[in-house]
Each structure stands twice: as C-alpha cells, then as structure tokens.
Design an enzyme around this catalytic site. Sequence first.
Site, PDB file in Angstrom:
ATOM      1  N   ASP A   1       0.770  -1.251   0.073  1.00  0.00           N
ATOM      2  CA  ASP A   1       0.014  -0.124  -0.046  1.00  0.00           C
ATOM      3  C   ASP A   1       0.986   1.235  -0.065  1.00  0.00           C
ATOM      4  OD1 ASP A   1      -2.609   0.933  -0.269  1.00  0.00           O
ATOM      5  OD2 ASP A   1      -2.698   1.574   1.719  1.00  0.00           O
TER       6      ASP A   1
ATOM      7  N   HIS B   1      10.371   4.758  -3.326  1.00  0.00           N
ATOM      8  CA  HIS B   1       9.347   4.014  -2.344  1.00  0.00           C
ATOM      9  C   HIS B   1       9.393   2.725  -2.543  1.00  0.00           C
ATOM     10  CE1 HIS B   1       7.053   5.823  -5.300  1.00  0.00           C
ATOM     11  NE2 HIS B   1       5.949   5.222  -4.860  1.00  0.00           N
TER      12      HIS B   1
HETATM   13  P1  IMP Z   1      -1.232   1.804  -4.318  1.00  0.00           P
HETATM   14  O1  IMP Z   1      -1.519   1.484  -2.835  1.00  0.00           O
HETATM   15  O2  IMP Z   1      -0.301   1.185  -5.107  1.00  0.00           O
HETATM   16  O3  IMP Z   1      -2.634   1.433  -5.334  1.00  0.00           O
HETATM   17  O4  IMP Z   1      -1.351   3.177  -4.438  1.00  0.00           O
HETATM   18  C1  IMP Z   1      -2.173   4.435  -4.079  1.00  0.00           C
HETATM   19  C2  IMP Z   1      -2.079   5.647  -4.955  1.00  0.00           C
HETATM   20  O5  IMP Z   1      -0.955   6.328  -4.644  1.00  0.00           O
HETATM   21  C3  IMP Z   1      -2.331   5.517  -6.366  1.00  0.00           C
HETATM   22  O6  IMP Z   1      -3.683   5.496  -6.831  1.00  0.00           O
HETATM   23  C4  IMP Z   1      -1.669   6.611  -6.845  1.00  0.00           C
HETATM   24  O7  IMP Z   1      -2.424   7.610  -7.065  1.00  0.00           O
HETATM   25  C5  IMP Z   1      -0.447   6.869  -5.704  1.00  0.00           C
HETATM   26  N1  IMP Z   1       0.588   6.272  -6.397  1.00  0.00           N
HETATM   27  C6  IMP Z   1       1.303   5.089  -5.759  1.00  0.00           C
HETATM   28  N2  IMP Z   1       2.554   4.967  -6.309  1.00  0.00           N
HETATM   29  C7  IMP Z   1       2.743   5.915  -7.193  1.00  0.00           C
HETATM   30  C8  IMP Z   1       3.857   6.362  -7.734  1.00  0.00           C
HETATM   31  O8  IMP Z   1       4.890   5.509  -7.774  1.00  0.00           O
HETATM   32  N3  IMP Z   1       3.942   7.394  -8.362  1.00  0.00           N
HETATM   33  C9  IMP Z   1       2.992   8.232  -8.213  1.00  0.00           C
HETATM   34  N4  IMP Z   1       1.936   7.890  -7.683  1.00  0.00           N
HETATM   35  C10 IMP Z   1       1.690   6.659  -6.943  1.00  0.00           C
END
Ligand code: IMP
Length: 194
Positions: A68, A176
Amino acid sequence: MKLVFATHNQNKFNEVKVLLPPHIELVSLTDIGCYDEIPETAQTLEGNAQIKADFVTKKYGLSCFSDDTGLLVDALNGAPGVLSARYAGDQKNATDNMDKLLLELKDKTQRSARFETVIALNINKKQEIFKGVVHGQITTKKAGKEGFGYDPIFQPQGYEQTFADLSLSVKNSISHRGKAIKKLVTYLHQTLSK
Ligand code: IMP
C-alpha cells in the site's frame, strides 16, 4: 513454494517477479481467481497492507504479500496519505487528484512531500513488514510523460526532473516501492535459502 502478490496490476506484478528466487512461484490475485473487493478501511498504509495480505492468507491458506502506498505532503499535515488513490473522489482519477493537490498548495512555498510504501508479508505463520520512502517536493506544474498517479508533480530529492520525466529503471532505483521491494526480496532470499 507458491506466493501470492495481492494485486491485479500486471505491471507491478512483472516488476517484482523478475527479482524473486526462481523456486518461488509468484501468482497474482487474478491467477488465484480472487476478485473480491477487499475493503481498505484502515487509517494507515500498514493497516491496509495487512488487511489485504490477511484476507488472502485466511481465504486461500497461501503465503501472501500486499503493498500500500501513499503520498504525504508536509504542508497538508500528511494528506492525501492513505487516501491518495481517491483524493479527488471515488473515480480514482490521477489528473483530478493532481489538480486538487496543486490547488491546495497554490501560493505555498513549503512543498516538501514523500512517498511511502508499506509491504505486509504473511509467510511461515508470521507477518513481516517492509517500508520504503522517497523524499522530494511537489512542483508547481505537471511535467513528464512516464509513470502514473502523482508522478508528473513529484520531484525526488537530488533530481531536477519529476518522476514522470525519469525512466522507469531510474525511478525504480530510488523510489518508495523499489526500496520496499528490495527489502522484501532480500528477506525472501535469506529465509528461503535456509
Ligand atoms: P497503491 O497503494 O499502489 O494502489 O497506491 C495508491 C495511490 O498512490 C495510487 O492510486 C497513486 O495515486 C499513488 N501512487 C502510488 N505509487 C505511486 C507512484 O509511484 N507514483 C505516483 N503515484 C503513486
């Protein structure tokens, strides 16, 4: 051994698969036929990662990890944080999310921010947590065509470009998610070679 990566995102899946020891059979939620809407109701990234991994391990009896990620902006007391995907609404639209963030930060000179990824791994009847962070700042306008989400407005520390202006391999080496995944992979190599 079979290990589930709790995602339907094929890009994320492929990125991790090539890094794992060959005797791990990595499968996705799609591969195991899991289409449940897993509720991400926790107040923290760690909590949501745990919910997803625990759901799969309980329902399918399989080792599993899930990730996450959130973008935490200092001038907004850590928002959008755990709500990053749906910051501008349930449509989960990246352009809407970026436009909202740029508006919130209009006229602000303090623009420092960080991406955080938390991975929860259920294996051998215990849970391990891995974290990765990248610091940077929110630009005043979008730049770049690569990546996804907030990439066009996030400039990592030490770089002139945004994430969306960097190649995927450069982004992965400092991001990250890249850092959290490296910790996960090191752990799996150590644990499974014993
Ligand atoms: P998730 O938990 O990987 O689904 O990330 C949650 C939200 O964080 C995503 O819908 C993106 O909006 C944002 N996000 C996650 N990783 C990235 C990244 O590497 N670059 C830009 N936005 C990110």
